[in-house]
Design an enzyme around this catalytic site. Structure first.
Site, mmCIF file in Angstrom:
data_model
loop_
_atom_site.group_PDB
_atom_site.id
_atom_site.type_symbol
_atom_site.label_atom_id
_atom_site.label_comp_id
_atom_site.label_asym_id
_atom_site.label_seq_id
_atom_site.Cartn_x
_atom_site.Cartn_y
_atom_site.Cartn_z
ATOM 1 N N LYS A 202 72.948 75.738 89.692
ATOM 2 C CA LYS A 202 74.415 74.998 89.757
ATOM 3 C C LYS A 202 74.824 74.259 88.432
ATOM 4 C CE LYS A 202 72.541 73.067 93.504
ATOM 5 N NZ LYS A 202 72.600 72.476 94.721
ATOM 6 N N SER B 78 67.234 75.777 91.998
ATOM 7 C CA SER B 78 68.237 75.243 92.601
ATOM 8 C C SER B 78 69.143 74.431 91.997
ATOM 9 C CB SER B 78 67.884 74.577 94.153
ATOM 10 O OG SER B 78 68.890 73.867 94.908
#
Length: 441
Positions: free
Chosen positions: A187, A183
């Site tokens: 990004k 996660s």
């Protein structure tokens, strides 16, 4: 191959192939794979784990599920810094302009605060007029002109993570380290930086409650970075008490300005963590040869105020009124209806704190949000007057509350008395920094 067979393979402890992971992410984003099957896969990953290659392929697949930012047309080595979230954690507003003042190129995308942790975007918006939703063209223009810009994430950055994050929250799979690592890293990699330093928090106010979990996460993320062809280091830092003394949006900007103006001593934990993070970035970008040289460079940019000017210019270029970004005027942005002192109830020592409860108290005053749509009051929050290890007498101020809405005030004061532990004996204090992690080390 049916996705149910892929789920069964992972549930049996098998290693997923790149193709299986790619098909999983593309199928889930497109809606072909339903939530109930993805929930089952996430539980299998939680229970069986992933090796470094699997976690890297998962990160890559998530990264390419939406827009990928190309920063190759910007000058120099592009650097970024990410925190896993904490209380009083205003390091971005210190580190980013200082590194830029030292010649670094800092192009950063940040998020908002949710729950007890503060968000960089909310802090930026406490300066009147600041627009964190810049076009990519403007973002790059500001970085070229100023060396640093921090904006909100683009709408289509890693859509797979948005769907998976929401599902993890309701399926008891939030604590899966491979899912946390993918996660965060998806990004960061999608944001385009060449070098990334990660501030991995551990303690009562952090997502990773134990040092062992924090180091495991830090190691996995740095290994993912290496396998993905990026330079990544992680600094594991303490979050058993607020990092800075201020907890609240404009209050934290004021404290960042105080650091950049040379008004915060070098012994201060916020100052020290900023020096470590900035030093790592300068060395990774090959702007400094070692830690001593990097720290000297950063200190010089505090002393000559060039780091502060970078922050002021960034606000101006983002539409903000940079005249507030100085020690002389920041107090104007934290004017509130009343101040309330939370006082020690007995003589003794501040033996420990619960940083999550302190962050929650600031949130209840209006400095944070429980839901994404909740409004935030930039002026409110609290300023700590003690740290762990301080000796206090009954009636001494533990923290100063900045209050506009006192509807939860009694609850907030009670929560802070519960969070700040004053005992007859001095407890053990934790170091601010536990270690620095590089790939495979």
């Amino acid at each position: 191959m049916r996705f149910v067979d892929t789920i069964e393979k992972k549930a049996d402890g098998g290693v997923l192939s790149k193709q299986e992971i790619d098909d999983m992410i593309s199928g889930y984003v497109s809606g072909e794979i339903p939530d109930y099957q993805m929930s089952s896969m996430m539980m299998a990953i939680l229970q069986r784990g992933m090796n470094d290659v699997e976690a890297t392929e998962l990160t890559r697949a998530m990264m390419h599920s939406g827009d990928v930012v190309d920063l190759s047309d910007l000058p120099g080595v592009k650097v970024d810094k990410h925190s896993t979230g904490g209380v009083g954690d205003t390091t971005t507003l210190v580190v980013a302009p200082l590194v830029a003042a030292c010649g670094g190129t800092v192009a950063k995308m940040s998020g908002r605060g949710l729950g007890h942790t503060g968000g960089t975007l909310d802090k930026l918006e406490s300066i009147p007029g600041t627009n964190i939703e810049q076009s990519m063209e403007n973002f790059k223009r500001i970085v070229r002109e100023n060396g640093v810009c921090v904006i909100g994430q683009t709408g289509n950055l890693v859509p797979a993570d948005k769907k998976m994050y929401a599902l993890r929250d309701v399926t008891a799979t939030v604590r899966s380290i491979p899912l946390i690592a993918s996660s965060i890293m998806s990004k960061k990699l999608a944001s385009g930086a060449d070098c990334i330093v990660l501030d991995v928090k551990t303690g009562s106010g952090a997502f990773m409650r134990t040092k062992e979990e924090a180091f495991e996460l830090a190691q996995l993320m740095t290994n993912i970075g290496k396998l993905a062809g990026r330079k990544v280091r992680a600094v594991v830092t303490d979050m058993n008490q607020p990092l800075g003394m201020a907890v609240g949006n404009a209050l934290e900007v004021r404290e960042a300005v105080q650091v950049l103006s040379g008004e915060v001593p070098e012994t201060d934990p916020l100052y020290e963590v900023c020096m470590i993070l900035g030093s790592q970035l300068l060395q990774m970008a090959e702007l400094a040869g070692d830690d001593a040289q990097a720290r000297k460079m950063l200190r010089e940019k505090i002393d000559d105020r060039s780091g502060l000017r970078k922050l002021q210019n960034m606000f101006r270029l983002m539409g903000g009124d940079e005249s507030y970004v100085c020690v002389e005027r920041m107090d104007e942005l934290v004017q509130v209806k009343k101040h309330v002192a939370v006082e020690a109830l007995s003589d003794g020592y501040v033996s420990s704190m619960n940083a999550e409860e302190i962050g929650t108290a600031a949130q209840m005053l209006g400095a944070g949000r429980a839901k994404k749509e909740d409004p935030v009051d930039p002026a409110v929050g609290l300023v700590m007057k003690v740290r762990c290890g301080y000796q206090v007498k009954k009636g001494d101020m533990l923290c100063d509350l900045y209050v506009n809405d006192d509807s939860h005030l009694e609850e907030v004061v009670n929560l802070l008395h519960q969070a700040i532990h004053v005992t007859p004996e001095l407890g053990e204090t934790e170091p601010m920094v536990y270690g620095i992690v590089t790939a495979n080390n």
